[in-house]
Design a protein around this motif. Sequence first.
Motif, PDB file in Angstrom:
ATOM      1  N   GLY A  84     -45.243  -4.721  39.940  1.00 44.55           N
ATOM      2  CA  GLY A  84     -46.458  -4.554  39.148  1.00 44.55           C
ATOM      3  C   GLY A  84     -46.217  -5.037  37.738  1.00 44.55           C
ATOM      4  N   PHE A  85     -47.259  -4.964  36.908  1.00 44.54           N
ATOM      5  CA  PHE A  85     -47.144  -5.415  35.524  1.00 44.54           C
ATOM      6  C   PHE A  85     -47.827  -4.420  34.596  1.00 44.54           C
ATOM      7  CE2 PHE A  85     -46.676  -9.228  38.036  1.00 44.54           C
ATOM      8  CZ  PHE A  85     -45.592  -9.849  37.430  1.00 44.54           C
ATOM      9  N   CYS A  86     -47.255  -4.268  33.419  1.00 45.57           N
ATOM     10  CA  CYS A  86     -47.844  -3.419  32.385  1.00 45.57           C
ATOM     11  C   CYS A  86     -48.090  -4.293  31.161  1.00 45.57           C
ATOM     12  CB  CYS A  86     -46.898  -2.271  32.046  1.00 45.57           C
ATOM     13  SG  CYS A  86     -47.604  -1.052  30.915  1.00 45.57           S
TER      14      CYS A  86
ATOM     15  N   ARG B  91     -55.768  -2.883  54.401  1.00 44.47           N
ATOM     16  CA  ARG B  91     -57.000  -2.412  53.755  1.00 44.47           C
ATOM     17  C   ARG B  91     -56.686  -1.709  52.434  1.00 44.47           C
ATOM     18  NH1 ARG B  91     -61.455  -3.203  56.600  1.00 44.47           N
ATOM     19  NH2 ARG B  91     -61.308  -3.564  58.861  1.00 44.47           N
ATOM     20  N   ALA B  92     -55.576  -0.942  52.387  1.00 39.36           N
ATOM     21  CA  ALA B  92     -55.175  -0.299  51.137  1.00 39.36           C
ATOM     22  C   ALA B  92     -54.773  -1.347  50.101  1.00 39.36           C
ATOM     23  CB  ALA B  92     -54.031   0.673  51.393  1.00 39.36           C
ATOM     24  N   CYS B  93     -54.055  -2.390  50.541  1.00 44.57           N
ATOM     25  CA  CYS B  93     -53.693  -3.481  49.636  1.00 44.57           C
ATOM     26  C   CYS B  93     -54.942  -4.145  49.057  1.00 44.57           C
ATOM     27  CB  CYS B  93     -52.853  -4.521  50.371  1.00 44.57           C
ATOM     28  SG  CYS B  93     -51.146  -4.040  50.701  1.00 44.57           S
ATOM     29  N   GLU B  94     -55.919  -4.389  49.918  1.00 43.48           N
ATOM     30  CA  GLU B  94     -57.166  -5.030  49.503  1.00 43.48           C
ATOM     31  C   GLU B  94     -57.869  -4.195  48.442  1.00 43.48           C
ATOM     32  OE1 GLU B  94     -60.224  -7.518  52.155  1.00 43.48           O
ATOM     33  OE2 GLU B  94     -60.283  -5.355  52.565  1.00 43.48           O
ATOM     34  N   ALA B  95     -57.894  -2.884  48.652  1.00 39.98           N
ATOM     35  CA  ALA B  95     -58.588  -1.995  47.713  1.00 39.98           C
ATOM     36  C   ALA B  95     -57.849  -1.873  46.381  1.00 39.98           C
ATOM     37  CB  ALA B  95     -58.740  -0.612  48.346  1.00 39.98           C
ATOM     38  N   LEU B  96     -56.518  -2.006  46.409  1.00 35.47           N
ATOM     39  CA  LEU B  96     -55.718  -1.758  45.212  1.00 35.47           C
ATOM     40  C   LEU B  96     -55.211  -3.027  44.541  1.00 35.47           C
ATOM     41  CD1 LEU B  96     -53.741   1.261  46.680  1.00 35.47           C
ATOM     42  CD2 LEU B  96     -55.355   1.373  44.763  1.00 35.47           C
ATOM     43  N   GLY B  97     -55.575  -4.186  45.079  1.00 37.80           N
ATOM     44  CA  GLY B  97     -55.185  -5.440  44.449  1.00 37.80           C
ATOM     45  C   GLY B  97     -53.743  -5.823  44.683  1.00 37.80           C
TER      46      GLY B  97
ATOM     47  N   ARG C  72     -48.503   5.326  48.025  1.00 35.83           N
ATOM     48  CA  ARG C  72     -47.445   6.101  47.342  1.00 35.83           C
ATOM     49  C   ARG C  72     -46.585   5.203  46.461  1.00 35.83           C
ATOM     50  NH1 ARG C  72     -42.552   7.828  50.376  1.00 35.83           N
ATOM     51  NH2 ARG C  72     -43.187   9.894  49.694  1.00 35.83           N
ATOM     52  N   ASN C  73     -46.449   3.920  46.821  1.00 30.74           N
ATOM     53  CA  ASN C  73     -45.755   2.984  45.944  1.00 30.74           C
ATOM     54  C   ASN C  73     -46.605   2.632  44.724  1.00 30.74           C
ATOM     55  OD1 ASN C  73     -43.039   1.624  47.021  1.00 30.74           O
ATOM     56  ND2 ASN C  73     -44.261   2.292  48.766  1.00 30.74           N
ATOM     57  N   VAL C  74     -47.895   2.415  44.950  1.00 29.42           N
ATOM     58  CA  VAL C  74     -48.787   2.107  43.832  1.00 29.42           C
ATOM     59  C   VAL C  74     -48.831   3.271  42.844  1.00 29.42           C
ATOM     60  CG1 VAL C  74     -51.199   1.672  43.195  1.00 29.42           C
ATOM     61  CG2 VAL C  74     -50.166   0.436  45.104  1.00 29.42           C
ATOM     62  N   SER C  75     -48.693   4.496  43.333  1.00 29.06           N
ATOM     63  CA  SER C  75     -48.690   5.662  42.454  1.00 29.06           C
ATOM     64  C   SER C  75     -47.542   5.605  41.450  1.00 29.06           C
ATOM     65  CB  SER C  75     -48.605   6.946  43.279  1.00 29.06           C
ATOM     66  OG  SER C  75     -48.685   8.092  42.453  1.00 29.06           O
ATOM     67  N   ASP C  76     -46.387   5.066  41.857  1.00 28.37           N
ATOM     68  CA  ASP C  76     -45.268   4.904  40.922  1.00 28.37           C
ATOM     69  C   ASP C  76     -45.626   3.924  39.810  1.00 28.37           C
ATOM     70  OD1 ASP C  76     -43.464   6.664  42.066  1.00 28.37           O
ATOM     71  OD2 ASP C  76     -42.539   5.160  43.340  1.00 28.37           O
TER      72      ASP C  76
ATOM     73  N   MET D 270     -46.465   4.522  35.354  1.00 27.72           N
ATOM     74  CA  MET D 270     -45.930   3.747  34.236  1.00 27.72           C
ATOM     75  C   MET D 270     -47.047   3.074  33.439  1.00 27.72           C
ATOM     76  SD  MET D 270     -42.545   4.057  34.867  1.00 27.72           S
ATOM     77  CE  MET D 270     -41.661   2.746  34.043  1.00 27.72           C
ATOM     78  N   GLY D 271     -48.287   3.250  33.896  1.00 25.44           N
ATOM     79  CA  GLY D 271     -49.411   2.613  33.224  1.00 25.44           C
ATOM     80  C   GLY D 271     -49.628   1.181  33.624  1.00 25.44           C
ATOM     81  N   GLY D 272     -49.101   0.793  34.814  1.00 29.16           N
ATOM     82  CA  GLY D 272     -49.175  -0.599  35.230  1.00 29.16           C
ATOM     83  C   GLY D 272     -50.218  -0.880  36.288  1.00 29.16           C
ATOM     84  N   GLU D 273     -50.348  -2.153  36.609  1.00 28.68           N
ATOM     85  CA  GLU D 273     -51.233  -2.630  37.669  1.00 28.68           C
ATOM     86  C   GLU D 273     -50.353  -3.184  38.791  1.00 28.68           C
ATOM     87  OE1 GLU D 273     -54.590  -2.720  37.832  1.00 28.68           O
ATOM     88  OE2 GLU D 273     -55.053  -1.959  35.822  1.00 28.68           O
ATOM     89  N   PRO D 274     -50.615  -2.821  40.047  1.00 29.81           N
ATOM     90  CA  PRO D 274     -49.803  -3.341  41.153  1.00 29.81           C
ATOM     91  C   PRO D 274     -50.082  -4.812  41.401  1.00 29.81           C
ATOM     92  CG  PRO D 274     -51.651  -2.074  42.001  1.00 29.81           C
ATOM     93  CD  PRO D 274     -51.679  -1.916  40.511  1.00 29.81           C
ATOM     94  N   ALA D 275     -49.075  -5.512  41.979  1.00 31.36           N
ATOM     95  CA  ALA D 275     -49.241  -6.948  42.208  1.00 31.36           C
ATOM     96  C   ALA D 275     -48.782  -7.349  43.610  1.00 31.36           C
ATOM     97  CB  ALA D 275     -48.488  -7.739  41.134  1.00 31.36           C
ATOM     98  N   ASP D 276     -47.491  -7.630  43.804  1.00 32.43           N
ATOM     99  CA  ASP D 276     -46.985  -8.205  45.050  1.00 32.43           C
ATOM    100  C   ASP D 276     -46.065  -7.227  45.769  1.00 32.43           C
ATOM    101  OD1 ASP D 276     -46.173 -10.489  42.644  1.00 32.43           O
ATOM    102  OD2 ASP D 276     -47.951 -10.781  43.886  1.00 32.43           O
TER     103      ASP D 276
END
Length: 334
Positions: free
Chosen positions: A168-170, A136-142, A97-101, A105-111
């Motif tokens: 994350g970064f855009c 496992r979700a972190c592993e799949a989503l980077g 649900r955090n990665v969805s935010d 924004m069109g970004g890639e999740p990071a830390d």
Amino acid sequence: MNAAERNPNFPFADGAGSEPTVGALGETALLREISALLAAFPRVSRPAPRGIGDDCAVFPNEHGNARRLTTADSVIFSRHFDEGVTAREAGAKLIRRNVSDVAAMGGEPADAVISLIMSRDVRVAWLAEFYEGAARACEALGVELAGGDVASAPAGTRLFAATLALTGFCAGEPLLRTGARVGDAVCVTGTLGGSLRRRHYAFEPRVREGAFLAAFPRDKVRACIDVTDGAAKDLPAIVPAGARAEIDFDAVPVSADALALSGGDADAALRRAFCDGEDYELLFCVAPDFEAELFARWRERFPETPLTRIGRIAADAPAEPLFSGGYEHFAPEK
């Protein structure tokens, strides 16, 4: 004399309605109140998108041209999941649900870091499975999980709450909630409604789709939000002031789960599509002269992910709400 009058440091009202509370304000008004309070400190709280008002805060990146995105969200037992959801699924939901935010924004999740507040009776075996699901979700989503904090709940309470702070970064200009114009097409990915059956925890954030949309110029693909509180509540957040969303209700992609939960009643299922929330789909606006091209490119890039035009931005002044609904964090307890 109530408790607050006896001691101004006591944070809770006496329940007699003698003073305003956050529950009486409601979530939307509460966020406006917090924004107004922080406006007195302009060097601390900047205007959106760097400050309050979008899916993520957007900061300049000191290393390169990418924009840094920051968000935080929680899962709380009996609020965001219950005993019908496994510990692994609950842990994965926190990450997703955090990665969805970030995706909105069109970004890639990071830390990320996780903070826990829990009562002493939380089972160690359950917590281990929660962390396994999160990892496992972190592993799949980077996502790289870097640590966090643990605090105990007050004695006499039974509580488990986990909050994730995610960066994350855009690569280019992020998608914001602002920017839609009259005449734009209103589009949504996937289907809507019925998330309580399973999807509220078993979904995949639209990271690739969000990055795809953000790669186009902002005069082509404009405002975007992920559907978390329900389209009835989230759609107005991307409609420009003085305009309204004109919806083609026959086009709305109602999920099979919404129809099943409604006993086959199409009208009830449509209401669920707008009000259930936790769909985690992308809701965005497209310039009319780019709509056909976007849909053609979308079908080529994401053949398994439906994209639907559900209406347009109309010049008329806002009328009655689409539906009186969507998730309200401070709604009266039932």
